[in-house]
Design a protein around this motif. Structure first.
Motif, PDB file in Angstrom:
ATOM      1  N   UNK B 117     119.369  57.002  30.343  1.00 23.75           N
ATOM      2  CA  UNK B 117     120.143  55.778  30.136  1.00 23.75           C
ATOM      3  C   UNK B 117     121.435  55.903  30.943  1.00 23.75           C
ATOM      4  N   UNK B 118     121.701  54.930  31.796  1.00 25.68           N
ATOM      5  CA  UNK B 118     122.899  54.956  32.639  1.00 25.68           C
ATOM      6  C   UNK B 118     123.507  53.560  32.630  1.00 25.68           C
ATOM      7  N   UNK B 119     124.782  53.531  33.031  1.00 29.52           N
ATOM      8  CA  UNK B 119     125.422  52.229  33.198  1.00 29.52           C
ATOM      9  C   UNK B 119     125.605  51.968  34.686  1.00 29.52           C
ATOM     10  N   UNK B 120     125.104  50.818  35.115  1.00 35.94           N
ATOM     11  CA  UNK B 120     125.142  50.460  36.534  1.00 35.94           C
ATOM     12  C   UNK B 120     126.473  49.777  36.853  1.00 35.94           C
ATOM     13  N   UNK B 121     126.791  49.619  38.119  1.00 37.67           N
ATOM     14  CA  UNK B 121     128.009  48.867  38.470  1.00 37.67           C
ATOM     15  C   UNK B 121     127.818  47.350  38.371  1.00 37.67           C
ATOM     16  N   UNK B 122     126.682  46.885  37.837  1.00 36.86           N
ATOM     17  CA  UNK B 122     126.483  45.429  37.731  1.00 36.86           C
ATOM     18  C   UNK B 122     127.382  44.875  36.634  1.00 36.86           C
ATOM     19  N   UNK B 123     128.298  43.971  36.985  1.00 38.13           N
ATOM     20  CA  UNK B 123     129.085  43.319  35.938  1.00 38.13           C
ATOM     21  C   UNK B 123     128.934  41.807  35.994  1.00 38.13           C
ATOM     22  N   UNK B 124     128.266  41.294  37.017  1.00 28.13           N
ATOM     23  CA  UNK B 124     128.113  39.834  37.115  1.00 28.13           C
ATOM     24  C   UNK B 124     126.737  39.452  36.597  1.00 28.13           C
ATOM     25  N   UNK B 125     126.535  39.508  35.294  1.00 24.76           N
ATOM     26  CA  UNK B 125     125.271  39.078  34.708  1.00 24.76           C
ATOM     27  C   UNK B 125     125.604  38.127  33.574  1.00 24.76           C
ATOM     28  N   UNK B 126     124.641  37.370  33.166  1.00 29.15           N
ATOM     29  CA  UNK B 126     124.905  36.415  32.101  1.00 29.15           C
ATOM     30  C   UNK B 126     123.611  36.152  31.357  1.00 29.15           C
ATOM     31  N   UNK B 127     123.712  35.566  30.182  1.00 30.66           N
ATOM     32  CA  UNK B 127     122.540  35.159  29.431  1.00 30.66           C
ATOM     33  C   UNK B 127     122.594  33.667  29.184  1.00 30.66           C
ATOM     34  N   UNK B 128     121.455  33.015  29.276  1.00 27.72           N
ATOM     35  CA  UNK B 128     121.449  31.577  29.034  1.00 27.72           C
ATOM     36  C   UNK B 128     120.879  31.242  27.665  1.00 27.72           C
ATOM     37  N   UNK B 129     120.195  32.220  27.040  1.00 24.30           N
ATOM     38  CA  UNK B 129     119.738  32.041  25.668  1.00 24.30           C
ATOM     39  C   UNK B 129     120.177  33.253  24.880  1.00 24.30           C
ATOM     40  N   UNK B 130     120.070  33.137  23.558  1.00 26.59           N
ATOM     41  CA  UNK B 130     120.585  34.230  22.734  1.00 26.59           C
ATOM     42  C   UNK B 130     119.914  35.546  23.064  1.00 26.59           C
ATOM     43  N   UNK B 131     118.601  35.501  23.316  1.00 28.91           N
ATOM     44  CA  UNK B 131     117.875  36.738  23.535  1.00 28.91           C
ATOM     45  C   UNK B 131     118.168  37.402  24.876  1.00 28.91           C
ATOM     46  N   UNK B 132     118.805  36.649  25.798  1.00 24.84           N
ATOM     47  CA  UNK B 132     118.918  37.164  27.160  1.00 24.84           C
ATOM     48  C   UNK B 132     119.757  38.426  27.247  1.00 24.84           C
ATOM     49  N   UNK B 133     120.715  38.594  26.331  1.00 25.68           N
ATOM     50  CA  UNK B 133     121.574  39.767  26.405  1.00 25.68           C
ATOM     51  C   UNK B 133     121.047  40.906  25.534  1.00 25.68           C
ATOM     52  N   UNK B 134     119.871  40.718  24.936  1.00 27.35           N
ATOM     53  CA  UNK B 134     119.232  41.824  24.224  1.00 27.35           C
ATOM     54  C   UNK B 134     118.318  42.524  25.225  1.00 27.35           C
ATOM     55  N   UNK B 135     118.754  43.671  25.729  1.00 29.16           N
ATOM     56  CA  UNK B 135     117.998  44.356  26.784  1.00 29.16           C
ATOM     57  C   UNK B 135     116.861  45.160  26.148  1.00 29.16           C
TER      58      UNK B 135
END
Lengths: 346, 162
Positions: B117-135
């Motif tokens: 498990x790592x954290x990427x440099x991606x910070x420009x992401x978004x979710x359009x529905x509630x589930x979208x930010x549940x990875x």
């Protein structure tokens, strides 16, 4: 200039008069509204530059479309009328605020004779109109039925009373110098070179006039009526959409008016600064109105410069400045001017 | 004496003029704005953004379902369920990170023994529905596959300090 219209009009004189007045008002108001719109952009740009930012630059080249975008946005916003407010006064307040701010422009001359209404009591009329504007603020604060709005209205009322007096005294100084209340005569009284402009003999009054003007228009550092960090937004806290923007139009129209009056009364209006010097002939091609706008823009820049520089005055300091500093100084200087005039005529 | 000096100074707006000189000077100074979508600030290789699950070079997923990240997560954003795969290895059957809970502290990445498990440099992401930010596990692995080259480079740069 309008004689041709009157002589060739098929209508009776009275109808022609009204039509001509309407056309003159349009000629005055449309550029004024444009100036107000772009003054808001200038404010954001200038303050941004002074804070090492670059201000709005997305809408059009250099952000020149920003005022239009703002206007369109505000037009499509819902006008919320609080359920416990007095709806009639709530709606009428912004109009009462904007009306006098625009009406005052009727007596402003833009060059020799370029004036909608060339009345002899012009200065008095201006004083009346700028004072009436505060009713819009007070009624807005009362009609909103909100404690912050009411506090803002109270502050605004007290402040305008305090600075109205000092401002009135500075105008007394001007009319003593010019022997006239007509703004065109006041400017013509300053003819003959930069050393004849009234800002030199009336220097303290000139400074006090402009500072009082900043206070009259509720601008920083005297914007306690708005006071976004203490009373949220003061008198216009409940306003939205076009009603809100009407308050803004009034504020900026008032700022331009104050700058214009300072130009006319102290800085020689449309007169060339090179009058009476060898350079006069070289700059004779410049139209009078260009000098007027050049001087006006300096004052308008000062409004923005003040806002970018000074923190808001505390409320008691504002009252102290108005009552205990400005009014005594202006009174003393009026006496000095009177004595000087007596000595010179004697 | 000094009171008189102060009085004269305040009467002639001395301090105010000094203040205006300062702002007037800043008016002409170089502006430091970054025009965001076109210009970006340099980013550290340790930047902690959206998460990803990495794989080994042979395509095998790294995660061994040790649950250290789940245990250390201060925001309780990670949910892991595990099971035995057909070949007998211990693998996750479910690996969810709720990005709406995550505080991007990076403890999961620090705790991971296999750099999975790592954290990427991606910070420009978004979710359009509630589930979208549940990875879910699939989404995390997809991010990892997409970013693998940069993730490896960033970790190589930081290797001396780990």
């Amino acid at each position: 200039m309008w004689d041709i219209v009157y002589n060739n009009s098929p209508f009776p004189y009275e109808v022609t008069f009204v039509l001509v007045a309407l056309v003159q008002i349009l000629i005055l108001m449309l550029p004024l509204m444009g100036a107000v719109a772009y003054y808001t952009l200038a404010e954001r740009k200038v303050i941004g530059f002074m804070q090492l930012r670059i201000g709005p630059n997305r809408v059009g080249f250099f952000g020149l479309g920003q005022p239009l975008a703002d206007a369109f946005k505000l037009m499509f916003k819902e006008i919320v009328i609080p359920s416990n407010s007095n709806a009639f006064l709530f709606v009428i307040a912004p109009i009462l605020s904007l009306g006098p701010a625009l009406a005052a422009w009727a007596v402003i001359p833009f060059a020799d004779g370029w004036v909608v209404s060339d009345i002899n009591a012009g200065l008095l009329y201006i004083l009346a109109m700028t004072s009436i504007g505060v009713y819009g603020v007070i009624i807005a604060g009362w009609a909103s039925n909100s404690k912050y709005a009411f506090l803002g209205a109270m502050r605004s009322a007290a402040q305008i009373i305090a600075y109205e007096i000092a401002m009135g005294f500075t105008l007394v100084g001007v009319l003593m110098m010019a022997n006239s209340l007509n703004l065109g005569d006041i400017v013509n009284g300053q003819a003959g070179g930069i050393w004849n402009w009234y800002f030199l003999p009336l220097f303290p009054l000139f400074i006090i006039y402009f500072i009082s003007g900043v206070a009259e228009t509720n601008r920083a550092p005297f914007d306690v009526a708005e006071g976004e960090s203490e009373i949220v937004a003061g008198f216009h806290i409940e306003y939205s959409g076009m009603l809100f923007s009407t308050f803004f139009l009034a504020e900026y129209a008032n700022m331009i008016l104050i700058g214009m009056l300072a130009t006319l009364m102290f800085m020689g209006g449309w007169l060339s600064p090179f009058q009476g010097t060898p350079l006069e002939a070289m700059f004779a091609f410049v139209p009078a109105i260009v000098w007027l706008f050049a001087k006006l823009s300096i004052f308008l820049l000062l409004f923005l410069w003040f806002r970018a520089t000074f923190p808001r005055y505390r409320y008691d300091q504002i009252m102290r400045l108005g009552w205990k500093v400005f009014i005594p100084i202006t009174l003393v200087w009026i006496v000095i001017v009177g004595i000087a005039k007596l000595m010179l005529t004697a | 004496m000094s009171a008189a000096v102060n009085y004269v100074k305040s009467l002639f707006l001395w301090e105010l003029l000094k203040g205006m000189r300062l702002t007037g000077r800043f008016f002409f100074e170089r502006k430091i704005c970054i025009q965001y979508p076109e210009e970006k600030t340099p980013m550290s290789h340790r930047f902690r953004g959206q998460h990803a699950l990495r794989r080994y070079a042979n395509g095998e997923e790294r995660c061994i379902a040790c649950k250290l990240c789940e245990a250390t997560c201060p925001a309780l954003a990670i949910t892991i369920e595990l099971g035995e795969r057909e070949d007998g290895t211990r693998r996750t059957t479910r690996y969810d990170i709720d990005l709406t809970k995550c505080i991007f502290c990076g403890y999961c990445e620090e705790s991971c023994p296999v750099d999975s498990i790592v954290e990427t440099p991606i910070f420009e992401y978004h979710g359009e529905q509630r589930g979208d930010l549940l990875m879910t596990k699939e989404k995390l692995l997809a991010v990892g596959d997409k970013m693998e080259q940069q993730l490896a480079e960033d970790r190589a740069k930081d290797a001396a300090y780990r």
